[in-house]
Design an enzyme around this catalytic site. Structure first.
Site, PDB file in Angstrom:
ATOM      1  N   ARG A  87       0.839  -1.202   0.000  1.00 45.50           N
ATOM      2  CA  ARG A  87       0.000   0.000   0.000  1.00 45.50           C
ATOM      3  C   ARG A  87       0.872   1.250   0.000  1.00 45.50           C
ATOM      4  NH1 ARG A  87      -4.827   0.029   4.274  1.00 45.50           N
ATOM      5  NH2 ARG A  87      -3.266   0.320   5.882  1.00 45.50           N
ATOM      6  N   ARG A 121      -3.067   8.607  11.695  1.00 44.14           N
ATOM      7  CA  ARG A 121      -4.527   8.597  11.805  1.00 44.14           C
ATOM      8  C   ARG A 121      -4.987   9.410  12.999  1.00 44.14           C
ATOM      9  NH1 ARG A 121      -4.900   2.687  10.466  1.00 44.14           N
ATOM     10  NH2 ARG A 121      -2.806   2.336   9.695  1.00 44.14           N
ATOM     11  N   ASP A 146      -9.475   5.009  13.985  1.00 47.70           N
ATOM     12  CA  ASP A 146      -8.179   4.514  13.503  1.00 47.70           C
ATOM     13  C   ASP A 146      -8.179   4.374  11.985  1.00 47.70           C
ATOM     14  OD1 ASP A 146     -10.067   2.441  14.530  1.00 47.70           O
ATOM     15  OD2 ASP A 146      -8.800   1.127  13.328  1.00 47.70           O
TER      16      ASP A 146
HETATM   17  P1  AMP Z   1      -9.079  -3.059  10.516  1.00 48.65           P
HETATM   18  O1  AMP Z   1     -10.424  -3.668  10.683  1.00 48.65           O
HETATM   19  O2  AMP Z   1      -8.346  -3.538   9.290  1.00 48.65           O
HETATM   20  O3  AMP Z   1      -9.081  -1.576  10.657  1.00 48.65           O
HETATM   21  O4  AMP Z   1      -8.195  -3.628  11.708  1.00 48.65           O
HETATM   22  C1  AMP Z   1      -8.408  -3.262  13.054  1.00 48.65           C
HETATM   23  C2  AMP Z   1      -7.244  -3.728  13.901  1.00 48.65           C
HETATM   24  O5  AMP Z   1      -7.155  -5.155  13.885  1.00 48.65           O
HETATM   25  C3  AMP Z   1      -5.889  -3.221  13.453  1.00 48.65           C
HETATM   26  O6  AMP Z   1      -5.126  -2.975  14.597  1.00 48.65           O
HETATM   27  C4  AMP Z   1      -5.337  -4.373  12.676  1.00 48.65           C
HETATM   28  O7  AMP Z   1      -3.936  -4.367  12.624  1.00 48.65           O
HETATM   29  C5  AMP Z   1      -5.861  -5.561  13.472  1.00 48.65           C
HETATM   30  N1  AMP Z   1      -5.974  -6.791  12.664  1.00 48.65           N
HETATM   31  C6  AMP Z   1      -6.867  -7.081  11.690  1.00 48.65           C
HETATM   32  N2  AMP Z   1      -6.662  -8.303  11.180  1.00 48.65           N
HETATM   33  C7  AMP Z   1      -5.598  -8.825  11.842  1.00 48.65           C
HETATM   34  C8  AMP Z   1      -4.876 -10.076  11.800  1.00 48.65           C
HETATM   35  N3  AMP Z   1      -5.223 -11.041  10.954  1.00 48.65           N
HETATM   36  N4  AMP Z   1      -3.847 -10.235  12.638  1.00 48.65           N
HETATM   37  C9  AMP Z   1      -3.492  -9.281  13.507  1.00 48.65           C
HETATM   38  N5  AMP Z   1      -4.125  -8.081  13.611  1.00 48.65           N
HETATM   39  C10 AMP Z   1      -5.159  -7.861  12.799  1.00 48.65           C
HETATM   40 MG    MG Z   2      -7.722  -0.181  10.115  1.00 47.07          MG
END
Ligand code: AMP
Ligand code: MG
Length: 491
Positions: free
Chosen positions: A180, A187, A256
């Site tokens: 990306r 944020r 975030d």
């Molecule tokens: P998001 O829904 O992508 O905004 O993710 C929210 C949080 O969950 C962030 O801190 C991500 O890094 C963490 N996260 C999402 N998927 C995973 C995963 N498979 N392993 C570790 N952290 C995750």
């Molecule tokens: Mg996120």
């Protein structure tokens, strides 16, 4: 050829300013090798604009960097710390499955974060595996590039590689890593983290870093932190108006997932609306419609209020004065959002000047569209051409009345017909990444290893305002179904 020489041939040109921030803001991480990296898709044009050599990036060495198996020359991989309000609840987060490889300086002197998503566990992974599946990474690639094509500020997608490893979700899935590109990954949640776990001096350092990076023009202002707040409000007001104007639903507007740069970020449960309905929600976990299409502008305001709170210690020595400054700035958000939206809606209807009744004209069309379950994109696009066909909403008696009012409005502004049409066609996309088209492309790619469907989709999405014959099939609506389209977070 030595490794070092090869790496330089890719064209990496890093300057990692984030590593110069206090330690609390990140943890350095090591490459997290995967078994059998394979390049699936590379964004040639984006790579070129970043000063990267496409051939070298496609080589084994290049792909091993895109897979997180090897550190790029000059990169300093790290996971960023951040917090955030998720569905209104404050929590500690951080890059749990992403790593920032470094900040690329382009041949034009611009600075962009180069980040891997799905690159393995980090100190912020909590219970997660740090990995990502191929389908969702390709989905982010398609939608973020579509947003770019639509002229909406967004993070970009440089590449997707498969890892050769299987990851476990509800079923076993092929693992993948997305590269990306972002103006930065700072944020609202980064500021919330600084306030919760850092000192005021650390917060100030973050704010100064952010100003230098995204708003250097306010650096010399008397109250530069207030200027920072105002500028972020301005950019988010403009961004969210752009989402509304094309029917984009972000789906998970947690703090975030709101950047300070004003770019759209985090393509998880997002999707575009077909039929116009402000209550549209696609995300499987958004049961109360917090992030529904019609709520997005208000949630933007809520998130910005959280951002304003983080800046209070910097805005003024006296707290009540700081609160007053923050409140005044926040109260401008809705006005700014509305002005952006109204300007965009006028353009969608070919209106150059301003009349007080324009808002009624717009609202009446939207009401009719909602009642008739009209397709948002196709309705506006059809209006952009000489005479919409007499089917669907255009055959409705109320439409005939509205159409007359609109035509007389256009006559009053005294603009040549082609100028009106040009404005409309450049404001109303012919194609958006419709859900059934995105799903079709993902299915062909993930299930059958056939990337031709995805490539055709990406190609048509790259020029959504053009008027070309290959757009026609992408304007066709999905077959009606009683099963609502559902999208997922963190997949
Ligand atoms: P998001 O829904 O992508 O905004 O993710 C929210 C949080 O969950 C962030 O801190 C991500 O890094 C963490 N996260 C999402 N998927 C995973 C995963 N498979 N392993 C570790 N952290 C995750
Ligand atoms: Mg996120």
């Amino acid at each position: 050829m030595t490794e070092k020489k090869k790496a330089n041939e890719i064209g990496w040109n890093f300057d990692n300013s984030y590593t110069r921030l206090p330690d609390i803001f990140f943890r350095t991480v090591d490459p997290n090798p995967v078994q059998a990296p394979k390049l699936i898709i590379l964004n040639d044009r984006l790579a070129a604009s970043l000063g990267l050599n496409i051939k070298e990036l496609e080589s084994e060495e290049g792909v091993s960097v895109l897979a997180g198996n090897r550190k790029p020359e000059g990169g300093t991989p790290l996971a960023q710390a951040y917090a955030g309000h998720q569905f209104g609840h404050f929590t500690m987060l951080g890059d749990g499955r992403a790593m920032l490889l470094g900040e690329l300086i382009t041949p034009k002197g611009e600075r962009f974060d180069l980040q891997l998503k799905g690159s393995g566990r980090t100190p912020y992974s909590r219970g997660g595996d740090g990995r990502a599946a191929l389908g969702p990474m390709l989905r982010e690639y398609i939608i973020s590039e579509a947003m770019h094509g639509l002229g909406i500020p967004t993070t970009r997608s440089l590449a997707v590689v498969t890892t050769g490893e299987t990851i476990m979700r509800e079923t076993p899935l092929p693992g993948a890593i997305l590269t990306r590109i972002a103006a930065s990954h700072i944020r609202v949640g980064t500021f919330q983290y600084a306030v919760k776990w850092g000192s005021v001096e650390e917060l100030r350092t973050l704010a100064d870093h952010t100003i230098q990076r995204h708003y250097p023009e306010v650096e010399g202002d008397k109250n530069r932190y207030l200027s920072l707040l105002k500028e972020v409000i301005k950019r988010q007001a403009a961004l969210i108006a752009k989402w509304q104007l094309v029917g984009f639903i972000h789906g998970v507007m947690n703090t975030d997932n709101m950047t300070i740069s004003g770019e759209t970020i985090d393509y998880g449960p997002c999707a575009f609306m077909d039929q116009y309905d402000p209550a549209t929600v696609f995300s499987s976990i958004d049961r109360e419609g917090r992030y529904a299409y019609g709520n997005q502008p208000y949630i933007g305001g809520w998130n910005l209020a959280r951002f304003a709170e983080t800046l209070l210690p910097l805005l003024h020595d006296e707290q009540d004065q700081a609160v007053k400054l923050a409140q005044d700035a926040i109260s401008d958000y809705m006005k700014l959002y509305h002005a952006n939206w109204l300007e965009g809606m006028r353009a969608k209807l070919g209106i150059f000047d301003k009349e007080t009744d324009d808002e009624v004209l717009i609202a009446d069309l939207l009401t009719l569209m909602e009642k008739q379950r009209a397709d948002y994109t196709n309705t506006f696009r059809a209006l952009s051409f000489v005479k919409p066909e007499g089917t669907g909403i255009f055959a409705h008696p109320e439409f005939a009345n509205w159409h007359e009012r609109w035509l007389s409005r256009l006559e009053r502004q005294n603009k040549p017909k082609d100028a009106v049409q040009e404005l409309m066609q450049s404001s109303n996309p012919a194609v958006i990444p419709r859900n059934h088209r995105v799903e079709e492309a993902l299915e062909a790619a993930v299930e059958k290893g056939d990337y031709s469907v995805l490539e055709r989709l990406l190609n048509v999405l790259s020029t959504p305002y053009a008027n070309t014959p290959d757009q026609a099939e992408f304007c066709i609506l999905p077959t009606p179904t009683t099963v609502p389209y559902r999208t997922y977070c963190g997949t």
